[in-house]
Design a protein around this motif. Structure first.
Motif, PDB file in Angstrom:
ATOM      1  N   GLY A   1       0.750  -1.090  -0.041  1.00  0.00           N
ATOM      2  CA  GLY A   1       0.153   0.053  -0.055  1.00  0.00           C
ATOM      3  C   GLY A   1       0.811   1.231  -0.066  1.00  0.00           C
ATOM      4  N   LYS A   2       2.099   1.175   0.032  1.00  0.00           N
ATOM      5  CA  LYS A   2       2.947   2.230  -0.062  1.00  0.00           C
ATOM      6  C   LYS A   2       2.853   3.013  -1.718  1.00  0.00           C
ATOM      7  CE  LYS A   2       5.347   1.884   3.799  1.00  0.00           C
ATOM      8  NZ  LYS A   2       5.186   2.786   5.063  1.00  0.00           N
ATOM      9  N   VAL A   3       3.119   4.356  -1.751  1.00  0.00           N
ATOM     10  CA  VAL A   3       2.973   5.041  -3.097  1.00  0.00           C
ATOM     11  C   VAL A   3       3.450   4.369  -4.125  1.00  0.00           C
ATOM     12  CG1 VAL A   3       3.736   7.196  -4.094  1.00  0.00           C
ATOM     13  CG2 VAL A   3       2.845   7.210  -1.680  1.00  0.00           C
ATOM     14  N   PRO A   4       4.917   3.802  -4.098  1.00  0.00           N
ATOM     15  CA  PRO A   4       5.042   2.926  -5.355  1.00  0.00           C
ATOM     16  C   PRO A   4       4.174   1.863  -5.939  1.00  0.00           C
ATOM     17  CG  PRO A   4       6.877   3.454  -4.100  1.00  0.00           C
ATOM     18  CD  PRO A   4       5.796   3.789  -3.073  1.00  0.00           C
ATOM     19  N   SER A   5       3.811   1.275  -4.841  1.00  0.00           N
ATOM     20  CA  SER A   5       2.889   0.127  -5.347  1.00  0.00           C
ATOM     21  C   SER A   5       1.621   0.577  -5.647  1.00  0.00           C
ATOM     22  CB  SER A   5       2.535  -0.954  -4.062  1.00  0.00           C
ATOM     23  OG  SER A   5       1.648  -0.126  -3.143  1.00  0.00           O
ATOM     24  N   VAL A   6       1.055   1.490  -5.284  1.00  0.00           N
ATOM     25  CA  VAL A   6      -0.278   2.208  -5.704  1.00  0.00           C
ATOM     26  C   VAL A   6      -0.109   2.883  -7.307  1.00  0.00           C
ATOM     27  CG1 VAL A   6      -2.019   4.031  -5.646  1.00  0.00           C
ATOM     28  CG2 VAL A   6      -1.333   2.426  -3.748  1.00  0.00           C
ATOM     29  N   VAL A   7       0.910   3.398  -7.499  1.00  0.00           N
ATOM     30  CA  VAL A   7       1.458   4.051  -8.842  1.00  0.00           C
ATOM     31  C   VAL A   7       1.487   3.089  -9.729  1.00  0.00           C
ATOM     32  CG1 VAL A   7       3.117   5.579 -10.144  1.00  0.00           C
ATOM     33  CG2 VAL A   7       2.160   6.207  -7.784  1.00  0.00           C
ATOM     34  N   ALA A   8       2.149   2.118  -9.530  1.00  0.00           N
ATOM     35  CA  ALA A   8       2.575   0.926 -10.357  1.00  0.00           C
ATOM     36  C   ALA A   8       1.258   0.235 -10.672  1.00  0.00           C
ATOM     37  CB  ALA A   8       3.534   0.085  -9.839  1.00  0.00           C
ATOM     38  N   ALA A   9       0.360  -0.243  -9.792  1.00  0.00           N
ATOM     39  CA  ALA A   9      -0.816  -0.890 -10.080  1.00  0.00           C
ATOM     40  C   ALA A   9      -1.803   0.015 -10.940  1.00  0.00           C
ATOM     41  CB  ALA A   9      -1.620  -1.161  -8.810  1.00  0.00           C
ATOM     42  N   ARG A  10      -1.877   1.072 -10.690  1.00  0.00           N
ATOM     43  CA  ARG A  10      -2.867   2.052 -11.720  1.00  0.00           C
ATOM     44  C   ARG A  10      -2.269   2.269 -12.936  1.00  0.00           C
ATOM     45  NH1 ARG A  10      -6.444   6.109  -8.165  1.00  0.00           N
ATOM     46  NH2 ARG A  10      -6.769   4.704  -6.461  1.00  0.00           N
ATOM     47  N   ALA A  11      -0.914   2.443 -13.003  1.00  0.00           N
ATOM     48  CA  ALA A  11      -0.287   2.486 -14.131  1.00  0.00           C
ATOM     49  C   ALA A  11      -0.293   1.547 -15.344  1.00  0.00           C
ATOM     50  CB  ALA A  11       1.314   2.848 -14.206  1.00  0.00           C
ATOM     51  N   SER A  12      -0.218   0.436 -14.590  1.00  0.00           N
ATOM     52  CA  SER A  12      -0.348  -0.915 -15.105  1.00  0.00           C
ATOM     53  C   SER A  12      -1.681  -1.034 -15.891  1.00  0.00           C
ATOM     54  CB  SER A  12      -0.020  -2.143 -14.283  1.00  0.00           C
ATOM     55  OG  SER A  12      -0.063  -3.240 -14.907  1.00  0.00           O
ATOM     56  N   ARG A  13      -2.822  -0.762 -15.120  1.00  0.00           N
ATOM     57  CA  ARG A  13      -3.924  -0.750 -15.589  1.00  0.00           C
ATOM     58  C   ARG A  13      -4.201   0.414 -16.766  1.00  0.00           C
ATOM     59  NH1 ARG A  13      -5.358  -1.205 -10.245  1.00  0.00           N
ATOM     60  NH2 ARG A  13      -6.034   0.769  -9.876  1.00  0.00           N
ATOM     61  N   ALA A  14      -3.382   1.217 -16.740  1.00  0.00           N
ATOM     62  CA  ALA A  14      -3.553   2.133 -17.838  1.00  0.00           C
ATOM     63  C   ALA A  14      -2.434   1.975 -19.216  1.00  0.00           C
ATOM     64  CB  ALA A  14      -3.195   3.385 -17.413  1.00  0.00           C
ATOM     65  N   GLY A  15      -1.841   0.743 -18.822  1.00  0.00           N
ATOM     66  CA  GLY A  15      -0.845   0.245 -19.908  1.00  0.00           C
ATOM     67  C   GLY A  15       0.570   1.117 -19.994  1.00  0.00           C
ATOM     68  N   VAL A  16       0.754   1.711 -18.796  1.00  0.00           N
ATOM     69  CA  VAL A  16       1.977   2.535 -18.903  1.00  0.00           C
ATOM     70  C   VAL A  16       3.050   1.771 -17.804  1.00  0.00           C
ATOM     71  CG1 VAL A  16       2.795   4.766 -18.099  1.00  0.00           C
ATOM     72  CG2 VAL A  16       0.457   4.490 -18.814  1.00  0.00           C
ATOM     73  N   PRO A  17       4.157   1.656 -18.450  1.00  0.00           N
ATOM     74  CA  PRO A  17       5.286   1.161 -17.669  1.00  0.00           C
ATOM     75  C   PRO A  17       5.753   2.023 -16.507  1.00  0.00           C
ATOM     76  CG  PRO A  17       6.078   1.948 -19.538  1.00  0.00           C
ATOM     77  CD  PRO A  17       4.710   2.055 -19.756  1.00  0.00           C
ATOM     78  N   THR A  18       6.343   1.466 -15.440  1.00  0.00           N
ATOM     79  CA  THR A  18       6.711   2.148 -14.404  1.00  0.00           C
ATOM     80  C   THR A  18       7.969   1.951 -13.816  1.00  0.00           C
ATOM     81  OG1 THR A  18       4.277   2.270 -13.498  1.00  0.00           O
ATOM     82  CG2 THR A  18       5.850   3.024 -11.909  1.00  0.00           C
ATOM     83  N   VAL A  19       8.791   2.938 -13.391  1.00  0.00           N
ATOM     84  CA  VAL A  19      10.041   2.854 -13.060  1.00  0.00           C
ATOM     85  C   VAL A  19       9.981   3.555 -11.568  1.00  0.00           C
ATOM     86  CG1 VAL A  19      12.420   3.391 -13.067  1.00  0.00           C
ATOM     87  CG2 VAL A  19      11.349   2.670 -15.265  1.00  0.00           C
ATOM     88  N   ALA A  20      10.623   2.877 -10.524  1.00  0.00           N
ATOM     89  CA  ALA A  20      10.841   3.611  -9.188  1.00  0.00           C
ATOM     90  C   ALA A  20      12.192   4.168  -8.923  1.00  0.00           C
ATOM     91  CB  ALA A  20      10.188   2.689  -8.245  1.00  0.00           C
ATOM     92  N   LEU A  21      12.458   5.007  -8.424  1.00  0.00           N
ATOM     93  CA  LEU A  21      13.812   5.592  -7.985  1.00  0.00           C
ATOM     94  C   LEU A  21      13.767   6.032  -6.493  1.00  0.00           C
ATOM     95  CD1 LEU A  21      14.228   8.414 -10.849  1.00  0.00           C
ATOM     96  CD2 LEU A  21      14.501   5.682 -10.869  1.00  0.00           C
ATOM     97  N   ALA A  22      14.762   5.298  -5.783  1.00  0.00           N
ATOM     98  CA  ALA A  22      14.718   5.209  -4.342  1.00  0.00           C
ATOM     99  C   ALA A  22      16.034   5.705  -3.907  1.00  0.00           C
ATOM    100  CB  ALA A  22      14.158   4.094  -3.769  1.00  0.00           C
ATOM    101  N   GLY A  23      16.262   5.968  -2.736  1.00  0.00           N
ATOM    102  CA  GLY A  23      17.549   6.223  -2.077  1.00  0.00           C
ATOM    103  C   GLY A  23      18.082   4.673  -1.873  1.00  0.00           C
ATOM    104  N   GLY A  24      17.434   3.851  -1.284  1.00  0.00           N
ATOM    105  CA  GLY A  24      17.848   2.505  -1.127  1.00  0.00           C
ATOM    106  C   GLY A  24      16.789   1.685  -1.978  1.00  0.00           C
ATOM    107  N   VAL A  25      17.364   0.274  -2.488  1.00  0.00           N
ATOM    108  CA  VAL A  25      16.637  -0.649  -3.124  1.00  0.00           C
ATOM    109  C   VAL A  25      17.051  -1.867  -2.428  1.00  0.00           C
ATOM    110  CG1 VAL A  25      15.732  -1.835  -5.107  1.00  0.00           C
ATOM    111  CG2 VAL A  25      16.198   0.769  -5.132  1.00  0.00           C
ATOM    112  N   ALA A  26      16.047  -2.683  -1.900  1.00  0.00           N
ATOM    113  CA  ALA A  26      16.575  -4.081  -1.324  1.00  0.00           C
ATOM    114  C   ALA A  26      15.303  -5.003  -1.666  1.00  0.00           C
ATOM    115  CB  ALA A  26      16.479  -3.886   0.197  1.00  0.00           C
TER     116      ALA A  26
END
Length: 379
Positions: free
Chosen positions: A302-327
């Protein structure tokens, strides 16, 4: 190329709006004529108020209330332009940043100041109040807030309990006869980004109590006290909040508001996405860029990246996340629609360096992401 930039803030470093600006600069380095649509996001915690004001053009109201320990503090909330809705961030009056490390008192801290903000909004005639519950210093089950709205918490001798979660161990009855018709007529919604129940090993005290100053012994005491609150709520109102998902948010504030006043709960990032028109922004976009301070498996909950990715996917838009750290692993995020994720770190760096250089690092990385997208024929 139409790029939607919809990040959360990088807490302790950049607001969501500043992240948008830095990423947008990188997009335009790669493609000067790109159509960059900035959609600053939040997850229902700190930063939601600013998103609300930016999206609806509302008014910021400043009020003298009380901090988690009952001391005077100046706090703000937002009123929509039409005066029908308000957004209150719990952290503004009852948040951890208001206390020095040596002042943390999980047993005594309460949400009364936040309740005064809500009460002021209701006095102004709003139909709805969205309470954003991230970042609290409290473990009082929302009883301080409820007191400010007319609810009394009484012990076996008929005396009113003092503020704080520890006192709830002596709770015998809840008296809501002082709640006004205006409060009852107002729709209360609680925005949170966690699913923790009120009590138990994953509850408010066990999971969040230590960061609010609770010792191991106090965690046990506070968990029992919140359990007592839940028992009395069930007896008085017929609502079981013990294991309600999200009831443990903000030291049980969510559970208290749901059980006593019938508040509705919702995932904060989804509420903000609707508020700022994310779906409309994504329509026809070629790429979405989101992000937060640290991206990991919990980000899918339910964090912001997950909501953006899910909604973008439904719209047919690829999503890239940028973060201070990725694990990793990030399987759950990829399943929601996230295409890829990258850390802004360009080499060994201290946290202080990452924080101070975050705008430049975001700009540089966003440029490379767009160049890769162009080279892959994605436009």
């Amino acid at each position: 190329m139409r790029v939607v930039v919809a990040p959360d803030s990088f807490k302790g470093s950049l607001s969501a709006a500043r992240v948008c600006a830095a990423v947008g600069a990188g997009v335009r380095r790669a493609l000067p004529d790109a159509d960059v649509v900035a959609v600053p996001m939040a997850d229902g915690g700190e930063g939601t108020l600013d998103c609300f004001l930016a999206a609806l053009g509302g008014t910021e109201i400043a009020l003298d209330v009380t901090d988690p320990l009952g001391r005077p503090v100046r706090a703000r909330y937002g009123l929509s332009g039409d005066g029908r809705s308000a957004v209150v961030e719990l952290a503004a009056a009852s948040g951890l940043p208001l206390l020095a490390e040596g002042e943390l008192d999980a047993g005594r801290a309460d949400t009364g100041g936040t309740g005064l903000l809500v009460a002021d909004a209701i006095r102004r005639g709003v139909d709805e109040v969205l309470v954003c519950v991230g970042g609290s210093a409290t473990t009082d089950g929302g009883t301080g807030m409820l007191r400010a709205l007319g609810v009394r918490f009484i012990d076996a001798e008929g005396a009113e309990l003092p503020p704080g979660g520890a006192a709830l161990a002596r709770l015998a009855a809840i008296d809501d006869s002082g709640v006004s018709d205006a409060v009852r007529a107002t729709r209360l919604r609680v925005a949170c980004d966690v699913t923790n129940p009120l009590v138990g090993p994953n509850g408010a005290a066990a999971v969040f109590g230590p960061q609010k100053g609770a010792t191991a012994a106090q965690v046990v005491e506070l968990d029992a006290a919140l359990g007592r609150l839940a028992d009395v709520i069930a007896e008085r109102f017929g609502v079981r909040v013990h294991d309600l998902p999200g009831a443990g948010a903000a030291g049980g504030t969510c559970g208290g508001l749901v059980g006593v006043l019938g508040a509705a709960t919702a995932r904060g990032a989804d509420l903000v996405a609707d508020l700022v028109g994310l779906d409309a922004a994504l329509a026809g976009a070629d790429l979405a860029i989101t992000g937060e301070g640290r991206l990991d498996a919990q980000s899918a909950g339910g964090k912001v990246p997950s909501v953006v990715a899910a909604r973008a996917s439904r719209a047919g838009v690829p999503t890239v996340a940028l973060a201070g750290g990725v694990a990793g692993p990030l399987d759950a995020l990829h399943a929601l629609g996230l295409t890829a994720a990258f850390s802004i770190a360009d080499g060994p760096r201290s946290l202080a360096e990452m924080t101070s250089d975050a705008p430049e690092l975001l700009t540089a990385l966003a440029e490379q992401v767009v160049r890769l997208r162009l080279d892959s024929g994605g436009v």
